[in-house]
Scaffold this active site. Sequence first.
Site, mmCIF file in Angstrom:
data_model
loop_
_atom_site.group_PDB
_atom_site.id
_atom_site.type_symbol
_atom_site.label_atom_id
_atom_site.label_comp_id
_atom_site.label_asym_id
_atom_site.label_seq_id
_atom_site.Cartn_x
_atom_site.Cartn_y
_atom_site.Cartn_z
ATOM 1 N N ASP A 189 -9.723 5.980 -2.895
ATOM 2 C CA ASP A 189 -8.512 6.408 -3.593
ATOM 3 C C ASP A 189 -8.913 7.086 -4.901
ATOM 4 O O ASP A 189 -10.102 7.333 -5.136
ATOM 5 C CB ASP A 189 -7.579 5.212 -3.850
ATOM 6 C CG ASP A 189 -8.121 4.313 -4.936
ATOM 7 O OD1 ASP A 189 -9.362 4.317 -5.164
ATOM 8 O OD2 ASP A 189 -7.331 3.610 -5.581
ATOM 9 N N TYR A 198 8.746 10.277 -4.353
ATOM 10 C CA TYR A 198 8.104 10.507 -3.057
ATOM 11 C C TYR A 198 8.829 9.738 -1.961
ATOM 12 O O TYR A 198 8.265 8.848 -1.323
ATOM 13 C CB TYR A 198 6.622 10.145 -3.111
ATOM 14 C CG TYR A 198 5.777 11.167 -3.838
ATOM 15 C CD1 TYR A 198 6.211 12.472 -3.979
ATOM 16 C CD2 TYR A 198 4.537 10.823 -4.378
ATOM 17 C CE1 TYR A 198 5.442 13.413 -4.638
ATOM 18 C CE2 TYR A 198 3.763 11.766 -5.046
ATOM 19 C CZ TYR A 198 4.229 13.054 -5.169
ATOM 20 O OH TYR A 198 3.463 13.976 -5.820
ATOM 21 N N CYS A 240 -16.914 2.200 -21.471
ATOM 22 C CA CYS A 240 -18.355 2.301 -21.208
ATOM 23 C C CYS A 240 -19.171 1.293 -22.030
ATOM 24 O O CYS A 240 -20.230 0.823 -21.596
ATOM 25 C CB CYS A 240 -18.848 3.718 -21.490
ATOM 26 S SG CYS A 240 -18.078 4.981 -20.447
ATOM 27 N N TYR A 266 -6.922 6.564 3.597
ATOM 28 C CA TYR A 266 -7.005 5.520 2.576
ATOM 29 C C TYR A 266 -6.240 4.270 2.999
ATOM 30 O O TYR A 266 -6.765 3.145 2.976
ATOM 31 C CB TYR A 266 -6.479 5.993 1.206
ATOM 32 C CG TYR A 266 -6.159 4.797 0.361
ATOM 33 C CD1 TYR A 266 -7.186 4.076 -0.248
ATOM 34 C CD2 TYR A 266 -4.857 4.296 0.288
ATOM 35 C CE1 TYR A 266 -6.913 2.908 -0.939
ATOM 36 C CE2 TYR A 266 -4.582 3.137 -0.395
ATOM 37 C CZ TYR A 266 -5.614 2.445 -1.008
ATOM 38 O OH TYR A 266 -5.368 1.281 -1.661
ATOM 39 N N GLU A 282 0.817 -1.219 0.000
ATOM 40 C CA GLU A 282 0.000 0.000 0.000
ATOM 41 C C GLU A 282 0.850 1.269 0.000
ATOM 42 O O GLU A 282 0.519 2.231 -0.677
ATOM 43 C CB GLU A 282 -0.959 0.004 1.189
ATOM 44 C CG GLU A 282 -2.086 -1.022 1.078
ATOM 45 C CD GLU A 282 -2.957 -0.820 -0.158
ATOM 46 O OE1 GLU A 282 -3.001 0.295 -0.700
ATOM 47 O OE2 GLU A 282 -3.597 -1.794 -0.592
ATOM 48 N N CYS A 291 -25.372 4.559 -14.972
ATOM 49 C CA CYS A 291 -24.284 5.514 -14.775
ATOM 50 C C CYS A 291 -24.670 6.906 -15.258
ATOM 51 O O CYS A 291 -24.921 7.110 -16.454
ATOM 52 C CB CYS A 291 -23.033 5.048 -15.502
ATOM 53 S SG CYS A 291 -21.643 6.210 -15.384
#
Length: 348
Positions: free
Chosen positions: A134, A78, A195, A116, A33, A204
């Site tokens: 998320d 990061y 879609c 999260y 994660e 939707c």
Amino acid sequence: MNFTDELVQWYLANKRDLPWRNTTDAYTIWLSEIILQQTRVEQGLPYFNRFVEKYPTVSDFAAAHEDEVLKLWQGLGYYSRGRNMLKTAQLVQQMYNGVFPESYDDLIKLKGIGEYTAAAISSFSSNEARAVVDGNVYRVLARYFGIYEAINSSTGKKTFQSLATNLLNKQNAALHNQAMMEFGAMLCKPKNPGCGICPVNVGCAAFLNNATTALPVKLKTVKVRERFFNYFLVTDGNTVLMNKRGDKDIWANMYDLPMVETPEMLPAHELAKLPEVTAMFGNELNITEDTSVIKHILTHQRLFVRMVKTTNTPLILKENWAFIPVDSLHELALPKVIFILIKNIFNL
DNA sequence: AAGCCGGGGAC
DNA sequence: GTCCCAGGCTT
């Protein structure tokens, strides 16, 4: 079938086989994660495998040195994620006797774990009824329910978290959460969503109103700062002068070269006479090589980076400087652009 | 609430 | 170029 049940059925038929889905071990799930925060599965997967191999348990992780963790994290970006992981591993080793917590309320207190990640680890490891929100979930919910509230406003975050919690299948939180995210990642994609083959398109709002490209709504664009880095290559072939960065700016605690930052990119002969540079080297810099300027893009900064080779050596070594044996260079955690600058010179 | 923190892939 | 990725921390 209702909306979420449809997504679970879709998930069971279409899910990818990912290693962290084959375990309920909270430590292993935590590894995955953190690595996957703001990171695509394909990019994070090899890092996950290397971390699991090097640190099979949280106790192994807790015994690591920060330089070693950052080196293993090199290239993923990061880097505070890696630094926070070490702190959390050490705390879990001490406070929880090496048993990684599984409850949301315990997890949320740990460094690097937000709403999260606490929801993800608690639901995947012990099926605790916590709904993950998320980037994928924001997109799926905004489109299906036609929500135009910005997903990065504080009220928007509460709206989506509340909706996700209401939708959660509390008996099967892990399966439900996996399905929501995988559906967003694989079918309800940011661009060109599927879609036409979507199992819930008839309900939707975005599909029915031709609004998939408009949703989700996100506020503001980040301001990008331009910076100009001039690196100095000081080496005799056996050692090279390296700098360990501080903990304020980008690439905290990682290694680069001695440098000066300028308001614009100067010609080499002007750089050589810069007061800051002559003070550093005692006299005007003798530049023997000058790389072309590399443009390096970060989220909030556009870096223009060059490296000059010099025969001068600095008058005094700053506190964070050290001559590193070339043979040991491969042990240092280098930002991507530094790696690019010196990889061919030292066969990294 | 806004700013900051990487690197890469899709378009 | 623009957008966004299994976000979180600091100010």
